[in-house]
Design a protein around this motif. Sequence first.
Motif, PDB file in Angstrom:
ATOM      1  N   SER A 211      -1.485   4.219  -1.048  1.00 39.90           N
ATOM      2  CA  SER A 211      -2.764   4.071  -1.931  1.00 39.90           C
ATOM      3  C   SER A 211      -3.839   3.263  -0.692  1.00 39.90           C
ATOM      4  O   SER A 211      -3.075   2.410  -0.047  1.00 39.90           O
ATOM      5  CB  SER A 211      -2.686   3.242  -2.966  1.00 39.90           C
ATOM      6  N   LYS A 212      -4.849   3.472  -0.862  1.00 42.08           N
ATOM      7  CA  LYS A 212      -5.933   2.647  -0.060  1.00 42.08           C
ATOM      8  C   LYS A 212      -5.526   2.882   1.684  1.00 42.08           C
ATOM      9  O   LYS A 212      -5.990   2.073   2.367  1.00 42.08           O
ATOM     10  CB  LYS A 212      -6.090   1.392  -0.328  1.00 42.08           C
ATOM     11  N   THR A 213      -4.627   3.855   1.943  1.00 41.17           N
ATOM     12  CA  THR A 213      -4.405   4.228   3.321  1.00 41.17           C
ATOM     13  C   THR A 213      -4.434   5.830   3.496  1.00 41.17           C
ATOM     14  O   THR A 213      -3.826   6.387   2.581  1.00 41.17           O
ATOM     15  CB  THR A 213      -3.293   3.468   3.747  1.00 41.17           C
ATOM     16  N   ARG A 214      -4.915   5.876   4.680  1.00 37.12           N
ATOM     17  CA  ARG A 214      -4.823   7.359   4.912  1.00 37.12           C
ATOM     18  C   ARG A 214      -3.576   7.701   5.641  1.00 37.12           C
ATOM     19  O   ARG A 214      -3.307   7.440   6.890  1.00 37.12           O
ATOM     20  CB  ARG A 214      -6.118   7.831   5.999  1.00 37.12           C
TER      21      ARG A 214
ATOM     22  N   GLN B  75       0.726  -0.984  -0.064  1.00 39.03           N
ATOM     23  CA  GLN B  75       0.036  -0.047  -0.019  1.00 39.03           C
ATOM     24  C   GLN B  75       0.823   1.283   0.148  1.00 39.03           C
ATOM     25  O   GLN B  75       0.298   2.340  -0.166  1.00 39.03           O
ATOM     26  CB  GLN B  75      -1.044  -0.076   1.197  1.00 39.03           C
TER      27      GLN B  75
ATOM     28  N   TYR C  13       2.866  -1.249   7.625  1.00 44.13           N
ATOM     29  CA  TYR C  13       2.779  -1.114   6.279  1.00 44.13           C
ATOM     30  C   TYR C  13       4.127  -0.910   5.644  1.00 44.13           C
ATOM     31  O   TYR C  13       4.920   0.108   6.330  1.00 44.13           O
ATOM     32  CB  TYR C  13       1.709  -0.032   5.749  1.00 44.13           C
TER      33      TYR C  13
END
Length: 120
Positions: A23-26, A1, A109
């Motif tokens: 991406s797909k993570t704040r 991510q 991550y």
Amino acid sequence: QLQASGGGLVQAGDSLRLACSASKTRFSAYGAGWFRQRPGKEREFVGAVSRSGTSTSYEDSVKGRFSISRDNAKVYLQMNSLKPDDTGVYYCAANLFGTTTPNSRDYKYWGQGTLVTVSS
């Protein structure tokens, strides 16, 4: 991510800026760190920035040469006065604590890594 970018081949003394995006993570909700794996060595902590961006920490060998910053979308590693010993694969990572922890196990991550090669 996480996606790290900006690596490349430079000469000793040059500068390079790496960037890490999510991406797909704040991304702004996490503390962010940079790690590297130099040839023949284990992965090591380079530096980190807190969730708020107000705190940073660095490994001793890069203090005064590297700096980390962030905006809402990305985290940056500015590397100045590069040395051949800085050669390696650089990884960005995110921790849920929002801190500048140097412990890789605190990071949930990870990016795929970007290669930095510094020639003498």
